[in-house]
Design an enzyme around this catalytic site. Structure first.
Site, mmCIF file in Angstrom:
data_model
loop_
_atom_site.group_PDB
_atom_site.id
_atom_site.type_symbol
_atom_site.label_atom_id
_atom_site.label_comp_id
_atom_site.label_asym_id
_atom_site.label_seq_id
_atom_site.Cartn_x
_atom_site.Cartn_y
_atom_site.Cartn_z
ATOM 1 N N ARG A 2 8.053 4.033 1.637
ATOM 2 C CA ARG A 2 9.194 3.178 1.992
ATOM 3 C C ARG A 2 10.494 3.848 1.593
ATOM 4 O O ARG A 2 11.481 3.816 2.301
ATOM 5 C CB ARG A 2 9.059 1.844 1.276
ATOM 6 C CG ARG A 2 8.439 0.775 2.093
ATOM 7 C CD ARG A 2 7.018 1.113 2.571
ATOM 8 N NE ARG A 2 6.441 -0.043 3.210
ATOM 9 C CZ ARG A 2 5.865 -1.031 2.526
ATOM 10 N NH1 ARG A 2 5.726 -0.965 1.211
ATOM 11 N NH2 ARG A 2 5.374 -2.066 3.158
ATOM 12 N N ASP A 38 -4.250 -3.045 5.514
ATOM 13 C CA ASP A 38 -3.632 -4.331 5.194
ATOM 14 C C ASP A 38 -2.668 -4.781 6.291
ATOM 15 O O ASP A 38 -2.070 -3.960 6.985
ATOM 16 C CB ASP A 38 -2.875 -4.244 3.861
ATOM 17 C CG ASP A 38 -1.789 -3.165 3.890
ATOM 18 O OD1 ASP A 38 -2.057 -2.083 4.451
ATOM 19 O OD2 ASP A 38 -0.690 -3.403 3.369
ATOM 20 N N GLU A 39 -2.550 -6.074 6.410
ATOM 21 C CA GLU A 39 -1.453 -6.732 7.144
ATOM 22 C C GLU A 39 -1.266 -6.212 8.566
ATOM 23 O O GLU A 39 -0.138 -6.083 9.043
ATOM 24 C CB GLU A 39 -0.140 -6.564 6.362
ATOM 25 C CG GLU A 39 -0.200 -7.183 4.980
ATOM 26 C CD GLU A 39 1.077 -6.975 4.178
ATOM 27 O OE1 GLU A 39 1.398 -7.876 3.388
ATOM 28 O OE2 GLU A 39 1.733 -5.930 4.308
ATOM 29 N N TRP A 54 -6.211 -6.967 -3.473
ATOM 30 C CA TRP A 54 -4.781 -7.200 -3.736
ATOM 31 C C TRP A 54 -4.343 -8.633 -3.524
ATOM 32 O O TRP A 54 -3.474 -9.131 -4.206
ATOM 33 C CB TRP A 54 -3.907 -6.260 -2.894
ATOM 34 C CG TRP A 54 -3.807 -6.590 -1.429
ATOM 35 C CD1 TRP A 54 -4.671 -6.231 -0.441
ATOM 36 C CD2 TRP A 54 -2.760 -7.326 -0.780
ATOM 37 N NE1 TRP A 54 -4.240 -6.700 0.777
ATOM 38 C CE2 TRP A 54 -3.066 -7.370 0.601
ATOM 39 C CE3 TRP A 54 -1.590 -7.940 -1.225
ATOM 40 C CZ2 TRP A 54 -2.258 -8.017 1.535
ATOM 41 C CZ3 TRP A 54 -0.774 -8.581 -0.299
ATOM 42 C CH2 TRP A 54 -1.116 -8.617 1.058
ATOM 43 N N TYR A 67 1.510 -6.660 -9.299
ATOM 44 C CA TYR A 67 2.480 -6.120 -8.341
ATOM 45 C C TYR A 67 3.806 -5.811 -9.042
ATOM 46 O O TYR A 67 4.565 -6.698 -9.423
ATOM 47 C CB TYR A 67 2.641 -7.070 -7.148
ATOM 48 C CG TYR A 67 1.718 -6.661 -6.010
ATOM 49 C CD1 TYR A 67 0.468 -6.109 -6.279
ATOM 50 C CD2 TYR A 67 2.092 -6.785 -4.682
ATOM 51 C CE1 TYR A 67 -0.377 -5.696 -5.260
ATOM 52 C CE2 TYR A 67 1.254 -6.375 -3.641
ATOM 53 C CZ TYR A 67 0.022 -5.826 -3.951
ATOM 54 O OH TYR A 67 -0.813 -5.408 -2.951
ATOM 55 N N ASP A 127 6.384 -4.407 -7.859
ATOM 56 C CA ASP A 127 7.620 -4.507 -7.075
ATOM 57 C C ASP A 127 8.266 -5.876 -7.228
ATOM 58 O O ASP A 127 9.421 -6.051 -6.838
ATOM 59 C CB ASP A 127 7.346 -4.252 -5.581
ATOM 60 C CG ASP A 127 6.308 -5.203 -4.996
ATOM 61 O OD1 ASP A 127 5.304 -5.484 -5.686
ATOM 62 O OD2 ASP A 127 6.503 -5.662 -3.855
ATOM 63 N N TRP A 133 5.240 -1.136 -4.958
ATOM 64 C CA TRP A 133 5.751 -1.015 -3.583
ATOM 65 C C TRP A 133 7.233 -0.722 -3.672
ATOM 66 O O TRP A 133 7.915 -1.199 -4.584
ATOM 67 C CB TRP A 133 5.483 -2.314 -2.814
ATOM 68 C CG TRP A 133 4.023 -2.588 -2.704
ATOM 69 C CD1 TRP A 133 3.298 -3.486 -3.421
ATOM 70 C CD2 TRP A 133 3.086 -1.908 -1.864
ATOM 71 N NE1 TRP A 133 1.972 -3.423 -3.065
ATOM 72 C CE2 TRP A 133 1.818 -2.458 -2.110
ATOM 73 C CE3 TRP A 133 3.212 -0.891 -0.920
ATOM 74 C CZ2 TRP A 133 0.669 -2.029 -1.455
ATOM 75 C CZ3 TRP A 133 2.067 -0.455 -0.250
ATOM 76 C CH2 TRP A 133 0.813 -1.028 -0.524
ATOM 77 N N GLU A 174 9.756 -0.781 -0.986
ATOM 78 C CA GLU A 174 10.754 -1.052 0.065
ATOM 79 C C GLU A 174 12.072 -1.487 -0.552
ATOM 80 O O GLU A 174 13.130 -1.295 0.046
ATOM 81 C CB GLU A 174 10.236 -2.066 1.096
ATOM 82 C CG GLU A 174 9.933 -3.456 0.595
ATOM 83 C CD GLU A 174 8.463 -3.625 0.235
ATOM 84 O OE1 GLU A 174 7.910 -2.701 -0.380
ATOM 85 O OE2 GLU A 174 7.890 -4.680 0.544
HETATM 86 C C1 ACM Z 1 -0.378 -5.009 0.341
HETATM 87 O O1 ACM Z 1 0.309 -5.429 -0.588
HETATM 88 N N1 ACM Z 1 0.006 -5.260 1.586
HETATM 89 C C2 ACM Z 1 -1.581 -4.247 0.135
#
Ligand code: ACM
Length: 634
Positions: free
Chosen positions: A171, A351-352, A418, A443, A445, A489, A491
């Site tokens: 990111r 994912d997603e 996760w 997490y 982030d 993460w 971003e």
């Molecule tokens: C994730 O947090 N989309 C693995």
């Protein structure tokens, strides 16, 4: 950093002191630590007794000791009669210590570290360094410190084998030097796995020979600031010069740097979703006509999350499961990833992945008919099984985020849990290998404190919550739990200082959860150790969040619907002072003792914590409008 000299008094001007520091502040807490009589002081000439197979550990130890202390460190074989620090690889392995355990013995005259493997010696060195005064963390010579430590006998080994941190370099790009800096910090806490999230909508970070556009096009976007996810769509005149990538030589250098510090690197190539950078580089990998007009994401809105997961894509950021070119592309990528990274797993994301463009695709409809796929969700299952085969054909194990389990993927697929621990528990019971990294605790982030003091991100995970992480939760089959990790993460992490800030101190909590025996975990003890490690990170110039000193602010309503504010603290021994008159509170202001009703006409509340006479938390200012929202319906 320069190489000049500075004195310890500069470092001591830190205001965040503890009234009663714990006697030992080793993080993660060792299996057993016994204080013995006396103390050991580092002599002017330090003699390390070691053998050639310990070279990595000796080089690390020499640098860590010599830079801040200025002592001369000599190294000799064990035949030398006397030494200062003796490193021993057990001729007959001590079963209790395993591959990473160690015994550390500090007596008034000598330090001995014993282990079955060099990794254990390395972790013994980490514990030893944490016994020294905090100035041992300096990257410059520090004058005026007595390098004295208490005598102890430590026996220690990890709870689980996989002790990781994920660093999202996709990111936002982090340079090779910044990744090394991240590794330097993590090894102090006995982490042994760095998961690099190498590809996403905002960037493809790995050179793949024969696919040059991945890094010529896919690694670059437009630098934007503001609220990520709402940035304006870049115009043609905005330069796509923000980003970067690692050449294969860079990767080899990082792998060696990590391995020299007993860290493996897990590569992640995130497909079929999160793949916009790849699609922009090679639009023929998309199911969607017009993908040639897409651009690498710079933080503009591309997903609608209002209906939950999977999100509704506003641009199709997926690789097309119905397109044979995708599997040829992935074969090329995975062949090179497998050759480059020695680690036994390759993480292929999963994912997603949105389905709304697939639902419209004739190629997908034809694939479903041909393969007998009953619904659109099975399309991802088909894709994952094919990718798993490619990974396994290169002699590697396949791993993915927990969504990959949804379509009876073979049990040889390892799962990174996760969404919630429940997926990891379920996977372990189905005899799948599992790494636990549930977002509710792991997490990194997410914000560590109140949104008024942190950069605004989706949600919060306070240190106390992170400390609740249990890599082997009740109901799981422990045999299949490989371990756990924290996930950073990026971003909304724009630079390495923010990456450090988000990682620490929650990284300490994850480290203690994956290393220390469950029964050794104790929040009060941990919290006081955290404060000592803040001082160490001040010396090391590693950034961390001080959010544990800030109050937790909640609001509710009285029976007659007025808003009441409740203030608590995560750690004991702090007093909270507040104002409603827009001035800056100090310890001569009202002290918080019970819920307070917001006075009529007030437009903001300001709060600050003290320890005794010392201001310790940050000044938080929260508007009455916000408090009203937190209190819920009128
Ligand atoms: C994730 O947090 N989309 C693995």
């Amino acid at each position: 950093m320069g190489t000049g000299t500075f004195t310890s008094s500069v470092i001591d001007s830190n205001t965040n002191f503890t009234s009663r520091p714990p006697e030992f502040s080793i993080i993660p807490e060792p299996v057993s630590l016994l204080k013995t009589n006396g103390s050991f002081t580092l002599p002017d000439k330090v003699v390390v007794l070691a053998t050639p197979e310990m070279k990595l550990v000796v080089d690390y130890l020499k640098e860590k000791l010599s830079v801040p202390t200025g002592k001369f460190i000599a190294e000799f074989a064990h035949t030398q009669a006397t030494g200062t620090i003796r490193l021993v690889l057990n001729p007959r392995p001590d079963a209790a210590l395993g591959n990473e355990g160690y015994q550390l013995s500090v007596t008034p005259t000598m330090i001995v570290i014993k282990a079955n493997q060099p990794a254990g010696l390395f972790y013994g060195v980490q514990s030893l360094l944490q016994l020294f005064p905090k100035e041992i963390e300096s990257k410059e010579l520090v004058e005026g410190v007595t390098w004295k430590i208490p005598c102890v006998e430590v026996t220690d080994y990890p709870r689980v084998a996989w002790r990781g941190l994920m660093f999202d370099v996709a990111r936002h790009f982090f340079t090779k030097q910044e990744v090394k800096q991240y590794i330097d910090a993590m090894v102090r806490y006995k982490f042994n796995l760095l998961h690099l999230h190498l590809t996403d909508d905002e960037g493809w970070r790995l050179e793949i020979k024969g696919l040059p556009k991945l890094t010529e096009v896919g690694a670059w976007n437009v630098k934007k600031v503001g609220d990520f996810g709402t940035f304006s769509t870049p115009g043609a005149d905005e330069p796509r010069t923000y980003g970067g990538f690692y050449t294969q030589d860079d990767v080899r250098e990082l792998i060696k740097y990590a391995k020299d510090r007993f860290v493996d690197i897990l590569p992640e190539i995130d497909v079929p979703g999160h793949s916009l950078a790849a699609v922009v580089s090679y639009p023929e990998l998309s199911c969607t006509p017009g993908a040639e007009t897409y651009r690498v994401r710079s933080g503009e809105r591309i997903m609608d999350w209002s209906k939950g997961a999977p999100p509704i894509a506003l641009v199709d950021n997926t690789l097309c499961p119905a397109n044979e070119k995708v599997y040829a592309f992935l074969d090329t990528v995975i062949t090179q990833v497998a050759a480059l990274f020695p680690f036994e797993y390759i993480h292929m994301g999963g994912d997603e992945a949105p389905i709304n463009y697939w639902q419209k695709s004739d190629a997908i409809k034809a694939l479903m008919a041909r393969e007998g796929l009953k619904d659109i969700h099975q399309v991802q299952g088909y894709f994952e099984k094919r990718v798993q085969k490619i990974v396994e054909s290169k002699g590697k194990k396949f791993m993915g985020w927990d969504e990959i389990m949804e379509n009876d993927i073979p049990t040889s697929a390892a799962i990174m849990s996760w969404r919630s621990p429940k997926f990891g528990i379920e996977a372990s019971r189905a005899k799948r290998e599992v790494v636990m990294s549930p977002q509710g605790t792991n997490y990194l982030d997410l914000m560590q404190g109140d949104v008024t003091s942190e950069s605004k991100v989706y949600n919060s995970v306070r240190l106390g919550k992170a400390y609740e992480f249990d890599p082997v939760p009740a109901g799981a089959d422990p045999k299949y739990i490989k371990g756990g990790q924290g996930n950073l993460w990026a971003e909304q992490v724009y630079n390495i200082r923010q990456a450090e800030y988000m990682t620490w101190p929650r990284g300490y909590a994850i480290a203690e959860s994956v290393w220390s025996p469950k029964e050794k975990k104790n929040w009060t003890n941990f919290a006081s150790k955290v404060e000592q490690h803040f001082h160490r990170m001040d010396v090391a110039e590693t950034k961390y969040s001080p959010a544990i000193y800030d109050p937790v602010i909640k609001a509710s309503r009285t029976a007659d619907r007025q808003v009441m504010v409740e203030l608590t603290t995560e750690i004991d021994g702090l007093d909270i002072y507040y104002s409603f008159d827009n001035s800056t509170p100090d310890r001569f202001y009202p002290k918080y003792t019970e819920k307070v009703v917001i006075p009529k006409d007030a437009n903001q509340m300001r709060v600050i914590t003290y320890r005794g006479k010392q201001a310790i938390g940050r000044l938080l200012t929260i508007s009455v409008d916000d408090l009203n929202k937190r209190a819920g319906k009128r």
